[in-house]
Design a protein around this motif. Structure first.
Motif, PDB file in Angstrom:
ATOM      1  N   LEU A   1     -22.729  34.279   1.224  1.00 12.52           N
ATOM      2  CA  LEU A   1     -21.551  33.601   0.697  1.00 12.52           C
ATOM      3  C   LEU A   1     -21.239  34.218  -0.658  1.00 12.52           C
ATOM      4  O   LEU A   1     -22.082  34.199  -1.560  1.00 12.52           O
ATOM      5  CB  LEU A   1     -21.822  32.102   0.536  1.00 12.52           C
ATOM      6  N   TYR A   2     -20.044  34.779  -0.806  1.00 12.39           N
ATOM      7  CA  TYR A   2     -19.580  35.357  -2.065  1.00 12.39           C
ATOM      8  C   TYR A   2     -18.553  34.401  -2.664  1.00 12.39           C
ATOM      9  O   TYR A   2     -17.643  33.946  -1.972  1.00 12.39           O
ATOM     10  CB  TYR A   2     -18.933  36.720  -1.824  1.00 12.39           C
ATOM     11  N   VAL A   3     -18.685  34.118  -3.956  1.00 13.24           N
ATOM     12  CA  VAL A   3     -17.771  33.196  -4.630  1.00 13.24           C
ATOM     13  C   VAL A   3     -17.139  33.905  -5.823  1.00 13.24           C
ATOM     14  O   VAL A   3     -17.850  34.463  -6.676  1.00 13.24           O
ATOM     15  CB  VAL A   3     -18.509  31.919  -5.103  1.00 13.24           C
ATOM     16  N   ALA A   4     -15.806  33.881  -5.891  1.00 11.61           N
ATOM     17  CA  ALA A   4     -15.082  34.417  -7.046  1.00 11.61           C
ATOM     18  C   ALA A   4     -15.317  33.451  -8.209  1.00 11.61           C
ATOM     19  O   ALA A   4     -14.717  32.392  -8.281  1.00 11.61           O
ATOM     20  CB  ALA A   4     -13.592  34.546  -6.723  1.00 11.61           C
TER      21      ALA A   4
ATOM     22  N   GLY B   1     -12.772  30.615  -7.731  1.00  8.14           N
ATOM     23  CA  GLY B   1     -11.686  30.952  -6.825  1.00  8.14           C
ATOM     24  C   GLY B   1     -12.177  30.854  -5.394  1.00  8.14           C
ATOM     25  O   GLY B   1     -13.071  30.069  -5.089  1.00  8.14           O
ATOM     26  N   SER B   2     -11.641  31.673  -4.546  1.00  7.71           N
ATOM     27  CA  SER B   2     -11.930  31.586  -3.120  1.00  7.71           C
ATOM     28  C   SER B   2     -13.321  32.096  -2.753  1.00  7.71           C
ATOM     29  O   SER B   2     -13.837  33.009  -3.375  1.00  7.71           O
ATOM     30  CB  SER B   2     -10.888  32.380  -2.342  1.00  7.71           C
ATOM     31  N   PRO B   3     -13.892  31.510  -1.679  1.00  6.21           N
ATOM     32  CA  PRO B   3     -15.166  31.995  -1.162  1.00  6.21           C
ATOM     33  C   PRO B   3     -14.938  33.008  -0.036  1.00  6.21           C
ATOM     34  O   PRO B   3     -13.854  33.089   0.532  1.00  6.21           O
ATOM     35  CB  PRO B   3     -15.807  30.721  -0.609  1.00  6.21           C
ATOM     36  N   LEU B   4     -15.977  33.756   0.289  1.00  9.69           N
ATOM     37  CA  LEU B   4     -15.952  34.699   1.409  1.00  9.69           C
ATOM     38  C   LEU B   4     -17.326  34.674   2.060  1.00  9.69           C
ATOM     39  O   LEU B   4     -18.336  34.732   1.363  1.00  9.69           O
ATOM     40  CB  LEU B   4     -15.644  36.118   0.917  1.00  9.69           C
ATOM     41  N   VAL B   5     -17.362  34.569   3.377  1.00  4.25           N
ATOM     42  CA  VAL B   5     -18.620  34.632   4.111  1.00  4.25           C
ATOM     43  C   VAL B   5     -18.646  35.934   4.889  1.00  4.25           C
ATOM     44  O   VAL B   5     -17.721  36.249   5.638  1.00  4.25           O
ATOM     45  CB  VAL B   5     -18.781  33.429   5.071  1.00  4.25           C
ATOM     46  N   VAL B   6     -19.712  36.708   4.671  1.00  5.25           N
ATOM     47  CA  VAL B   6     -19.952  37.940   5.417  1.00  5.25           C
ATOM     48  C   VAL B   6     -21.385  37.860   5.928  1.00  5.25           C
ATOM     49  O   VAL B   6     -22.329  37.876   5.133  1.00  5.25           O
ATOM     50  CB  VAL B   6     -19.761  39.202   4.548  1.00  5.25           C
ATOM     51  N   GLY B   7     -21.544  37.735   7.247  1.00  7.08           N
ATOM     52  CA  GLY B   7     -22.879  37.583   7.812  1.00  7.08           C
ATOM     53  C   GLY B   7     -23.527  36.313   7.297  1.00  7.08           C
ATOM     54  O   GLY B   7     -22.965  35.227   7.421  1.00  7.08           O
TER      55      GLY B   7
ATOM     56  N   GLY C   1      -4.549  36.872  -4.808  1.00  9.36           N
ATOM     57  CA  GLY C   1      -5.062  36.898  -3.448  1.00  9.36           C
ATOM     58  C   GLY C   1      -5.210  38.296  -2.916  1.00  9.36           C
ATOM     59  O   GLY C   1      -4.536  39.220  -3.364  1.00  9.36           O
ATOM     60  N   VAL C   2      -6.117  38.442  -1.936  1.00  6.32           N
ATOM     61  CA  VAL C   2      -6.327  39.735  -1.299  1.00  6.32           C
ATOM     62  C   VAL C   2      -6.781  39.496   0.134  1.00  6.32           C
ATOM     63  O   VAL C   2      -7.492  38.529   0.416  1.00  6.32           O
ATOM     64  CB  VAL C   2      -7.349  40.602  -2.078  1.00  6.32           C
ATOM     65  N   GLU C   3      -6.345  40.361   1.026  1.00  2.00           N
ATOM     66  CA  GLU C   3      -6.740  40.296   2.433  1.00  2.00           C
ATOM     67  C   GLU C   3      -6.796  41.709   2.979  1.00  2.00           C
ATOM     68  O   GLU C   3      -5.951  42.537   2.639  1.00  2.00           O
ATOM     69  CB  GLU C   3      -5.733  39.466   3.237  1.00  2.00           C
ATOM     70  N   VAL C   4      -7.790  41.999   3.796  1.00  2.00           N
ATOM     71  CA  VAL C   4      -7.875  43.297   4.450  1.00  2.00           C
ATOM     72  C   VAL C   4      -7.366  43.118   5.876  1.00  2.00           C
ATOM     73  O   VAL C   4      -7.877  42.287   6.629  1.00  2.00           O
ATOM     74  CB  VAL C   4      -9.318  43.849   4.450  1.00  2.00           C
TER      75      VAL C   4
ATOM     76  N   GLN D   1     -10.343  36.053  -8.655  1.00  2.00           N
ATOM     77  CA  GLN D   1      -9.743  34.876  -8.034  1.00  2.00           C
ATOM     78  C   GLN D   1      -9.922  34.833  -6.526  1.00  2.00           C
ATOM     79  O   GLN D   1      -9.915  33.761  -5.939  1.00  2.00           O
ATOM     80  CB  GLN D   1      -8.249  34.804  -8.361  1.00  2.00           C
ATOM     81  N   ASP D   2     -10.032  35.993  -5.876  1.00  2.00           N
ATOM     82  CA  ASP D   2     -10.143  36.020  -4.418  1.00  2.00           C
ATOM     83  C   ASP D   2     -10.959  37.243  -4.026  1.00  2.00           C
ATOM     84  O   ASP D   2     -11.027  38.223  -4.783  1.00  2.00           O
ATOM     85  CB  ASP D   2      -8.746  36.077  -3.785  1.00  2.00           C
ATOM     86  N   ILE D   3     -11.576  37.173  -2.847  1.00  2.00           N
ATOM     87  CA  ILE D   3     -12.421  38.260  -2.358  1.00  2.00           C
ATOM     88  C   ILE D   3     -12.144  38.464  -0.883  1.00  2.00           C
ATOM     89  O   ILE D   3     -11.975  37.499  -0.136  1.00  2.00           O
ATOM     90  CB  ILE D   3     -13.922  37.926  -2.511  1.00  2.00           C
TER      91      ILE D   3
END
Length: 193
Positions: A97-100, A88-94, A173-176, A129-131
């Motif tokens: 890289l986090y991958v669902a 699913g979607s990736p997320l970059v924090v600092g 999906g998710v969003e903060v 699916q999403d992070i």
């Protein structure tokens, strides 16, 4: 700068627009080689401006410059460490890289330079699916069975069902939001992802 990117899976590309919605460029083409896509599904922009595009058919995350030059590919198909399956979607924090990692039932973690770090396999993560991440650095995961999990220090510390789980819908999906509220999305399906 106010611009944005749109993942365009039907055309095997990512489109780049400026803040006035003027089209600037296409990134990627159809294909299995680096710089091309089979099914681009999600995108994250790192603090360095690089683009991280997840492809759930290639089972990897490709990294591009904002101008569309391929920099590197992270991950490969499979179920072992550093391998991905139906992502699913990736997320970059600092610099992470986090991958669902949907079909492997986990979150796979890499450095943004591409080095595998760890997997987060904590009950009840089932089909992520999403992070997203909140201001405190906790991960919030959209889990297909209609559930959301909060991960802190590699473990699920909270989980809630939003009543979406059925054969026709799932949490996709998710969003903060800047004020800390969590927004979620659901996907209509016909018994399959």
């Amino acid at each position: 700068k106010g611009g944005f990117y749109v993942v365009d899976p039907g055309n095997f590309r990512v489109q780049h627009f400026d803040k006035a919605r003027k089209w600037l460029a296409n990134i990627g083409t159809f294909g299995n080689e680096d710089g091309a896509f089979l099914d681009p599904i999600g995108i994250a922009v790192g603090p360095d401006g690089l683009l991280y595009v997840a492809d759930d058919a290639r089972n990897d995350v490709q990294v591009f410059t904002p101008a569309g030059k391929h920099v590197r590919t992270i991950g490969e198909p499979g179920s072992g460490p550093g391998q991905l399956s139906n992502i699913g979607s990736p997320l970059v924090v600092g610099d992470k890289l986090y991958v669902a990692d949907y079909e492997n039932h986990r979150i796979s973690v890499f450095t943004t330079a591409g080095t595998f770090v760890e997997v987060i396999e904590s009950d009840p993560i089932e089909l992520p699916q999403d992070i997203a991440a909140d201001a405190e650095g906790r991960l919030i995961v959209a889990d297909a069975p209609g559930r959301y999990e909060v991960i802190e220090n590699g473990a699920v510390v909270a989980s809630w069902d939003v009543g979406l789980s059925s054969k026709n819908t799932n949490a996709s999906g998710v969003e903060v939001m800047p004020d800390g509220r969590i927004g979620h999305a659901e996907l209509e399906v016909d018994g399959a992802r």
